[in-house]
Design a protein around this motif. Structure first.
Motif, PDB file in Angstrom:
ATOM      1  N   TYR A   9       0.935  -1.316  -0.117  1.00 17.93           N
ATOM      2  CA  TYR A   9       0.091  -0.204  -0.165  1.00 17.93           C
ATOM      3  C   TYR A   9       0.607   0.934   0.226  1.00 17.93           C
ATOM      4  O   TYR A   9       1.849   1.346   0.612  1.00 17.93           O
ATOM      5  CB  TYR A   9      -0.814   0.474   0.971  1.00 17.93           C
ATOM      6  N   GLU A  10       0.600   2.383  -0.066  1.00 19.27           N
ATOM      7  CA  GLU A  10       1.066   3.398  -0.471  1.00 19.27           C
ATOM      8  C   GLU A  10       0.383   4.662  -1.306  1.00 19.27           C
ATOM      9  O   GLU A  10      -0.679   4.817  -1.448  1.00 19.27           O
ATOM     10  CB  GLU A  10       1.685   3.921  -1.728  1.00 19.27           C
ATOM     11  N   ASP A  11       0.717   6.088  -0.108  1.00 20.55           N
ATOM     12  CA  ASP A  11      -0.227   7.244  -0.274  1.00 20.55           C
ATOM     13  C   ASP A  11       0.600   8.356  -0.211  1.00 20.55           C
ATOM     14  O   ASP A  11       1.257   7.912  -0.941  1.00 20.55           O
ATOM     15  CB  ASP A  11      -1.688   7.501   0.689  1.00 20.55           C
ATOM     16  N   SER A  12       0.069   9.402  -0.338  1.00 25.31           N
ATOM     17  CA  SER A  12       1.192  10.395  -0.283  1.00 25.31           C
ATOM     18  C   SER A  12       1.638  10.754   1.328  1.00 25.31           C
ATOM     19  O   SER A  12       3.135  11.535   1.035  1.00 25.31           O
ATOM     20  CB  SER A  12       0.431  11.549  -0.515  1.00 25.31           C
ATOM     21  N   ASP A  13       1.047   9.558   2.567  1.00 24.00           N
ATOM     22  CA  ASP A  13       1.690  10.151   3.204  1.00 24.00           C
ATOM     23  C   ASP A  13       2.434   8.736   3.772  1.00 24.00           C
ATOM     24  O   ASP A  13       3.999   9.067   4.795  1.00 24.00           O
ATOM     25  CB  ASP A  13       1.165  10.900   4.175  1.00 24.00           C
ATOM     26  N   ILE A  14       2.251   7.824   3.302  1.00 21.68           N
ATOM     27  CA  ILE A  14       3.014   6.416   4.396  1.00 21.68           C
ATOM     28  C   ILE A  14       2.467   4.953   3.207  1.00 21.68           C
ATOM     29  O   ILE A  14       2.163   4.964   1.428  1.00 21.68           O
ATOM     30  CB  ILE A  14       1.826   5.378   5.383  1.00 21.68           C
ATOM     31  N   VAL A  15       3.867   4.140   3.254  1.00 18.39           N
ATOM     32  CA  VAL A  15       3.633   3.236   2.382  1.00 18.39           C
ATOM     33  C   VAL A  15       3.837   1.801   3.557  1.00 18.39           C
ATOM     34  O   VAL A  15       4.334   2.092   4.692  1.00 18.39           O
ATOM     35  CB  VAL A  15       5.051   3.325   1.586  1.00 18.39           C
ATOM     36  N   GLU A  16       3.018   1.174   3.467  1.00 18.54           N
ATOM     37  CA  GLU A  16       2.991   0.061   4.051  1.00 18.54           C
ATOM     38  C   GLU A  16       3.713  -1.674   3.645  1.00 18.54           C
ATOM     39  O   GLU A  16       3.580  -1.766   2.065  1.00 18.54           O
ATOM     40  CB  GLU A  16       1.448  -0.552   3.941  1.00 18.54           C
ATOM     41  N   ILE A  17       4.865  -2.325   3.613  1.00 18.45           N
ATOM     42  CA  ILE A  17       6.115  -2.841   3.497  1.00 18.45           C
ATOM     43  C   ILE A  17       5.509  -4.684   3.966  1.00 18.45           C
ATOM     44  O   ILE A  17       5.651  -4.277   5.038  1.00 18.45           O
ATOM     45  CB  ILE A  17       6.876  -2.846   3.118  1.00 18.45           C
ATOM     46  N   GLN A  18       5.123  -5.367   3.526  1.00 17.99           N
ATOM     47  CA  GLN A  18       5.263  -6.788   3.628  1.00 17.99           C
ATOM     48  C   GLN A  18       6.431  -7.884   3.573  1.00 17.99           C
ATOM     49  O   GLN A  18       7.221  -7.645   2.986  1.00 17.99           O
ATOM     50  CB  GLN A  18       3.680  -7.259   2.847  1.00 17.99           C
ATOM     51  N   PHE A  19       6.877  -7.842   4.573  1.00 16.50           N
ATOM     52  CA  PHE A  19       8.773  -9.304   4.859  1.00 16.50           C
ATOM     53  C   PHE A  19       7.614 -10.063   4.574  1.00 16.50           C
ATOM     54  O   PHE A  19       6.773 -11.006   5.281  1.00 16.50           O
ATOM     55  CB  PHE A  19       8.909  -8.826   6.140  1.00 16.50           C
ATOM     56  N   VAL A  20       8.001 -11.175   4.405  1.00 24.30           N
ATOM     57  CA  VAL A  20       7.327 -12.800   4.072  1.00 24.30           C
ATOM     58  C   VAL A  20       8.467 -13.504   4.256  1.00 24.30           C
ATOM     59  O   VAL A  20       9.793 -13.225   3.677  1.00 24.30           O
ATOM     60  CB  VAL A  20       6.063 -13.660   2.918  1.00 24.30           C
ATOM     61  N   VAL A  21       8.765 -14.555   5.312  1.00 23.75           N
ATOM     62  CA  VAL A  21       9.706 -15.342   5.753  1.00 23.75           C
ATOM     63  C   VAL A  21       9.261 -17.098   5.894  1.00 23.75           C
ATOM     64  O   VAL A  21       8.523 -17.078   6.407  1.00 23.75           O
ATOM     65  CB  VAL A  21      10.696 -14.985   6.466  1.00 23.75           C
ATOM     66  N   GLU A  22       9.798 -18.009   4.560  1.00 24.45           N
ATOM     67  CA  GLU A  22       9.084 -18.442   5.157  1.00 24.45           C
ATOM     68  C   GLU A  22      10.589 -20.113   5.118  1.00 24.45           C
ATOM     69  O   GLU A  22      11.592 -19.466   4.537  1.00 24.45           O
ATOM     70  CB  GLU A  22       8.747 -19.615   3.150  1.00 24.45           C
ATOM     71  N   ASP A  23      10.009 -21.438   5.526  1.00 23.12           N
ATOM     72  CA  ASP A  23      11.234 -22.106   5.529  1.00 23.12           C
ATOM     73  C   ASP A  23      10.219 -23.401   5.402  1.00 23.12           C
ATOM     74  O   ASP A  23       9.360 -23.521   5.865  1.00 23.12           O
ATOM     75  CB  ASP A  23      11.905 -22.117   7.624  1.00 23.12           C
ATOM     76  N   THR A  24      11.217 -24.211   5.680  1.00 20.02           N
ATOM     77  CA  THR A  24      10.951 -25.751   6.197  1.00 20.02           C
ATOM     78  C   THR A  24      11.344 -26.423   7.271  1.00 20.02           C
ATOM     79  O   THR A  24      11.846 -27.762   6.660  1.00 20.02           O
ATOM     80  CB  THR A  24      11.923 -26.803   4.359  1.00 20.02           C
ATOM     81  N   GLY A  25      11.990 -25.745   8.551  1.00 17.97           N
ATOM     82  CA  GLY A  25      11.827 -26.496   9.467  1.00 17.97           C
ATOM     83  C   GLY A  25      10.672 -27.286   9.591  1.00 17.97           C
ATOM     84  O   GLY A  25      10.057 -28.308   9.103  1.00 17.97           O
ATOM     85  N   ILE A  26      10.588 -27.660  11.292  1.00 17.73           N
ATOM     86  CA  ILE A  26       9.776 -28.841  11.895  1.00 17.73           C
ATOM     87  C   ILE A  26       8.416 -28.080  12.077  1.00 17.73           C
ATOM     88  O   ILE A  26       8.354 -29.504  12.272  1.00 17.73           O
ATOM     89  CB  ILE A  26      11.076 -28.918  12.396  1.00 17.73           C
ATOM     90  N   GLY A  27       8.280 -26.816  11.327  1.00 23.91           N
ATOM     91  CA  GLY A  27       6.881 -25.996  11.745  1.00 23.91           C
ATOM     92  C   GLY A  27       6.125 -26.502  13.004  1.00 23.91           C
ATOM     93  O   GLY A  27       6.699 -26.905  14.286  1.00 23.91           O
TER      94      GLY A  27
END
Length: 96
Positions: A9-27
């Protein structure tokens, strides 16, 4: 491990950033996902010795996300791994 960053998301005042981390661990078992953001909580008490964790990392991430007007979510399947999605809002600098 997969790491992805995207603008959601972005407008004139803010920007929203999404960070995704995926692993193949034990769950993480589904019934325990709601507790993983509790300070010092671990899904399995033996994990701190095997995986060198104290159980405070996700608590800190959730606090930071909340302070930044964002959120954190987890989806996990035991034996297959986990996906964490962290969203945060950032104020844009104004050009003067």
């Amino acid at each position: 491990m997969v790491f992805d960053v995207s603008k959601i998301y972005e407008d004139s005042d803010i920007v929203e950033i999404q960070f995704v981390v995926e692993d193949t661990g034990i769950g993480i078992p589904e019934e325990k996902i709601s507790r993983i953001y509790d300070r010092f909580y671990q899904v399995d008490s033996g994990m701190s010795k095997r995986f060198k964790g104290t159980g405070i990392g996700l608590s800190i991430v959730k606090t930071i996300a909340d302070l930044m007007g964002g959120s954190i979510e987890c989806k996990s399947v035991c034996g297959e791994g986990s996906t964490f999605c962290f969203k945060a809002k950032f104020a844009k600098l104004k050009n003067n």
